[in-house]
Design a protein around this motif. Sequence first.
Motif, PDB file in Angstrom:
ATOM      1  N   GLY A   1       0.821  -1.197   0.000  1.00  0.00           N
ATOM      2  CA  GLY A   1       0.000   0.000   0.000  1.00  0.00           C
ATOM      3  C   GLY A   1       0.858   1.252   0.000  1.00  0.00           C
ATOM      4  N   LYS A   2       0.207   2.401   0.079  1.00  0.00           N
ATOM      5  CA  LYS A   2       0.923   3.672   0.025  1.00  0.00           C
ATOM      6  C   LYS A   2       0.721   4.517   1.275  1.00  0.00           C
ATOM      7  CE  LYS A   2       0.716   3.947  -5.029  1.00  0.00           C
ATOM      8  NZ  LYS A   2       0.290   4.754  -6.204  1.00  0.00           N
ATOM      9  N   THR A   3      -0.081   4.031   2.202  1.00  0.00           N
ATOM     10  CA  THR A   3      -0.417   4.829   3.378  1.00  0.00           C
ATOM     11  C   THR A   3       0.742   4.876   4.363  1.00  0.00           C
ATOM     12  OG1 THR A   3      -2.705   4.099   3.139  1.00  0.00           O
ATOM     13  CG2 THR A   3      -2.114   5.186   5.196  1.00  0.00           C
ATOM     14  N   GLN A   4       0.947   6.026   4.947  1.00  0.00           N
ATOM     15  CA  GLN A   4       1.959   6.221   5.977  1.00  0.00           C
ATOM     16  C   GLN A   4       1.244   6.603   7.273  1.00  0.00           C
ATOM     17  OE1 GLN A   4       4.586   9.222   4.452  1.00  0.00           O
ATOM     18  NE2 GLN A   4       5.240   7.993   2.700  1.00  0.00           N
ATOM     19  N   TYR A   5       1.777   6.114   8.386  1.00  0.00           N
ATOM     20  CA  TYR A   5       1.086   6.282   9.668  1.00  0.00           C
ATOM     21  C   TYR A   5       1.974   6.967  10.698  1.00  0.00           C
ATOM     22  CZ  TYR A   5      -1.986   2.773   7.579  1.00  0.00           C
ATOM     23  OH  TYR A   5      -2.826   2.096   6.731  1.00  0.00           O
ATOM     24  N   ASP A   6       1.348   7.772  11.536  1.00  0.00           N
ATOM     25  CA  ASP A   6       2.064   8.390  12.656  1.00  0.00           C
ATOM     26  C   ASP A   6       2.352   7.359  13.746  1.00  0.00           C
ATOM     27  OD1 ASP A   6       1.850  10.700  11.269  1.00  0.00           O
ATOM     28  OD2 ASP A   6       0.584  11.759  12.709  1.00  0.00           O
ATOM     29  N   GLN A   7       1.439   6.383  13.906  1.00  0.00           N
ATOM     30  CA  GLN A   7       1.620   5.316  14.884  1.00  0.00           C
ATOM     31  C   GLN A   7       1.222   3.985  14.254  1.00  0.00           C
ATOM     32  OE1 GLN A   7      -0.681   7.088  18.418  1.00  0.00           O
ATOM     33  NE2 GLN A   7       1.119   6.183  19.389  1.00  0.00           N
ATOM     34  N   ALA A   8       1.939   2.937  14.628  1.00  0.00           N
ATOM     35  CA  ALA A   8       1.605   1.595  14.151  1.00  0.00           C
ATOM     36  C   ALA A   8       2.143   0.581  15.148  1.00  0.00           C
ATOM     37  CB  ALA A   8       2.198   1.336  12.768  1.00  0.00           C
ATOM     38  N   GLY A   9       1.393  -0.507  15.332  1.00  0.00           N
ATOM     39  CA  GLY A   9       1.786  -1.556  16.260  1.00  0.00           C
ATOM     40  C   GLY A   9       1.952  -2.887  15.556  1.00  0.00           C
ATOM     41  N   ALA A  10       2.783  -3.742  16.122  1.00  0.00           N
ATOM     42  CA  ALA A  10       3.061  -5.051  15.527  1.00  0.00           C
ATOM     43  C   ALA A  10       1.775  -5.862  15.386  1.00  0.00           C
ATOM     44  CB  ALA A  10       4.071  -5.803  16.384  1.00  0.00           C
ATOM     45  N   PHE A  11       1.802  -6.807  14.432  1.00  0.00           N
ATOM     46  CA  PHE A  11       0.644  -7.658  14.161  1.00  0.00           C
ATOM     47  C   PHE A  11       0.579  -8.801  15.173  1.00  0.00           C
ATOM     48  CE2 PHE A  11       0.420  -5.432  10.199  1.00  0.00           C
ATOM     49  CZ  PHE A  11      -0.892  -5.543   9.788  1.00  0.00           C
ATOM     50  N   ILE A  12       0.251  -8.472  16.415  1.00  0.00           N
ATOM     51  CA  ILE A  12       0.058  -9.510  17.428  1.00  0.00           C
ATOM     52  C   ILE A  12      -1.154 -10.359  17.054  1.00  0.00           C
ATOM     53  CG2 ILE A  12      -0.491  -9.923  19.864  1.00  0.00           C
ATOM     54  CD1 ILE A  12       1.134  -7.406  20.507  1.00  0.00           C
TER      55      ILE A  12
ATOM     56  N   GLU B   1      -7.979   6.475  23.256  1.00  0.00           N
ATOM     57  CA  GLU B   1      -6.735   5.735  23.449  1.00  0.00           C
ATOM     58  C   GLU B   1      -6.989   4.250  23.258  1.00  0.00           C
ATOM     59  OE1 GLU B   1      -4.663   6.615  27.080  1.00  0.00           O
ATOM     60  OE2 GLU B   1      -5.322   8.713  27.058  1.00  0.00           O
ATOM     61  N   CYS B   2      -5.927   3.537  22.917  1.00  0.00           N
ATOM     62  CA  CYS B   2      -6.025   2.103  22.681  1.00  0.00           C
ATOM     63  C   CYS B   2      -4.645   1.495  22.856  1.00  0.00           C
ATOM     64  CB  CYS B   2      -6.540   1.860  21.269  1.00  0.00           C
ATOM     65  SG  CYS B   2      -6.621   0.139  20.739  1.00  0.00           S
ATOM     66  N   THR B   3      -4.586   0.259  23.323  1.00  0.00           N
ATOM     67  CA  THR B   3      -3.323  -0.473  23.376  1.00  0.00           C
ATOM     68  C   THR B   3      -3.269  -1.461  22.220  1.00  0.00           C
ATOM     69  OG1 THR B   3      -4.188  -2.300  24.684  1.00  0.00           O
ATOM     70  CG2 THR B   3      -3.360  -0.373  25.898  1.00  0.00           C
ATOM     71  N   ASN B   4      -2.125  -2.122  22.053  1.00  0.00           N
ATOM     72  CA  ASN B   4      -2.065  -3.263  21.152  1.00  0.00           C
ATOM     73  C   ASN B   4      -2.751  -4.439  21.839  1.00  0.00           C
ATOM     74  OD1 ASN B   4      -1.449  -4.944  18.948  1.00  0.00           O
ATOM     75  ND2 ASN B   4       0.533  -3.947  18.673  1.00  0.00           N
ATOM     76  N   PHE B   5      -2.826  -5.563  21.147  1.00  0.00           N
ATOM     77  CA  PHE B   5      -3.622  -6.686  21.634  1.00  0.00           C
ATOM     78  C   PHE B   5      -2.853  -7.563  22.615  1.00  0.00           C
ATOM     79  CE2 PHE B   5      -5.741  -5.496  17.736  1.00  0.00           C
ATOM     80  CZ  PHE B   5      -7.070  -5.568  18.088  1.00  0.00           C
ATOM     81  N   CYS B   6      -3.602  -8.150  23.498  1.00  0.00           N
ATOM     82  CA  CYS B   6      -3.082  -9.128  24.440  1.00  0.00           C
ATOM     83  C   CYS B   6      -4.204 -10.128  24.701  1.00  0.00           C
ATOM     84  CB  CYS B   6      -2.655  -8.448  25.733  1.00  0.00           C
ATOM     85  SG  CYS B   6      -1.847  -9.537  26.907  1.00  0.00           S
TER      86      CYS B   6
END
Length: 612
Positions: A85-96, A132-137
């Motif tokens: 893709g072409k989208t750029q992000y200010d924040q990104a989290g790993a694919f847990i 607000e949001c966290t990554n997954f657990c």
Amino acid sequence: MKKIIALLAFVGLLASCDNELSIEYMPFRDKEDGNWGMISKDGDVLFTGEFKHEPTVAMHGRYWAKNGDGKWELYGLDAKPEQIGKTQYDQAGAFIESVAPVVEHGKPIQFVDKDGEVKVTLGNVDGQQITECTNFCEGLAAIKAGKYYGFVDKSGDVVIKPEYVEVCMPNDGKIVAIHKKYEKYLANDDEVSKVKYTVLSTSGSVLSEVSLKKDYNIGGKFSEGVMVVYDKSGSKSQAGLVDVDGEWVLRPSSKVRDITEVLGGKFIFFDGDGYGVMDFDGNVLIRPKYKALHFAFKKDYLFAREDRKDSQYTLIDMEENQIGTDEYYITCRFYGKYAAVMRDKNNWIFINSKGEDQNVKTDIYNIDDESLGDTRFYSQYVDVNALVNSFNLGKDGMLGLTVGENAENTVATMRRVCDGSVTDEARGYVYNQSVSGRMTLSRININVDAIFDDYIAEAIEEQVQGTFFSYSKTVGHKFKDIKPSQISVMIKKQDLLDGKMAELTTAFINKVKSLGKVLKENKNAVLVSVGQQAYFVANAGTEIYVVYGNLDTDNIDISAYQNVEEGSPVDTSGTDTSSTDTSSGEGAEPDSDDPYGLDAPCDYTEPDVDYD
């Protein structure tokens, strides 16, 4: 068995769920000043030297890397990296999970799939914006909506409603939290015993509620059905274990000052001098003689560092037999068959469960199995209607504050509203005619004031008779039996409100108009009669004011706000809403508490332990 009663020193939001990470590739560099490549958990090199900035670990066949502008881009497991893709992000989290949390500039928090397609946009819950949001657990991500925390799944469905003051991330299928019904007791040490912590399942059902007591702190997460609890009543902290119902599995003792890891019915403990291993029955399996000790997550293996000069880590079993012959400066846990370890300074290798070098076909200067990208995400979008809803504007006041409460109760309410940042000591208000604090809603900083027509507290005097004369001595302070005349909030223009000040003002105006009779109005200000009280709302260009209470409605001129422009301050000298002079006067003593700022990230830290 007697149940434990514990005081919660809450550890808050965990950054990640390390035990469940299915890492496929890790970022590494082959030389000190080199670019980053990716290497598998088995030591197979995918590519070298492609990224200037460190990528995240790869899971579910995807990883993130930052470009030259510091924006996150999505990549797959190709020998030559190609952006998806072409989208750029200010924040990104790993694919847990099969989706990952991201924040695009100016937008809400979203979950994207492995193709970079938006699957979920986090909007509102019961009229409150998810900010607000966290990554997954364990399949859940913590969210904050309004003031409170809850959880959503990877589909964005709310599994646990945001009605908790504090939460810890899931572990062992359980979540530890404090419900908002106990919020009023948290800011007062004398009332903490009324608080209970809640243990929930990851499906949202309440498993238990356990009472709290001073001098006990809980670890905040369960592992194998137990949670660490710290007894702080003595001069030195002691640690024990409780089950889901708050019953003791292992009582605190002087032999156990801290518990750092739990695995396989055993735990690593610290006795004040060294680290060892104990089982749930209190049997010492390895004496606490090590300077450092960690589970290796492979069989019953541990990485241990002896308490001697220049000692390094060795791989040992539960009988303390060394596995292999090497020593290591730094160690990663086993992911599958192998673990990455630093054998010599800046020289990493992969070892198997026999401690044997796997002779990876590249130099490894450094490697990182904890590179997860962002772990806590913040919406860059402000839903102005949801923000206004968060103020709980009503006919009797806002934010739970009213002109009907006496001074002492008003201070207590302000402490709850402003998360304890307001002092509750009467001596702090002897020369003050307002109770002032700061709070945060939807990541917007807000000043809050309860304004009185007189000083809020007074000194308690005692007459002392001397030999030749008598004099008054101050022996204490008390709140006066007075009530506030006004409740006021002020919202300054800030980054998230760029271009939204007029829209936010309109939302406030529409809300207060629904509560009473409009007395005066233009597009940027309104004066509304609500029973015996009134609301005043105005956009002053660089700030928005919302005032409730005893207002001099006849003499308030709102014309100055008619043509206000965002960012251009308005002269408000002719629109004083006060019915009386509320200034503190010369020599006033300022509030001793620092203003409350934005919520700090609640990443997991072990409870503080005195190691002396």
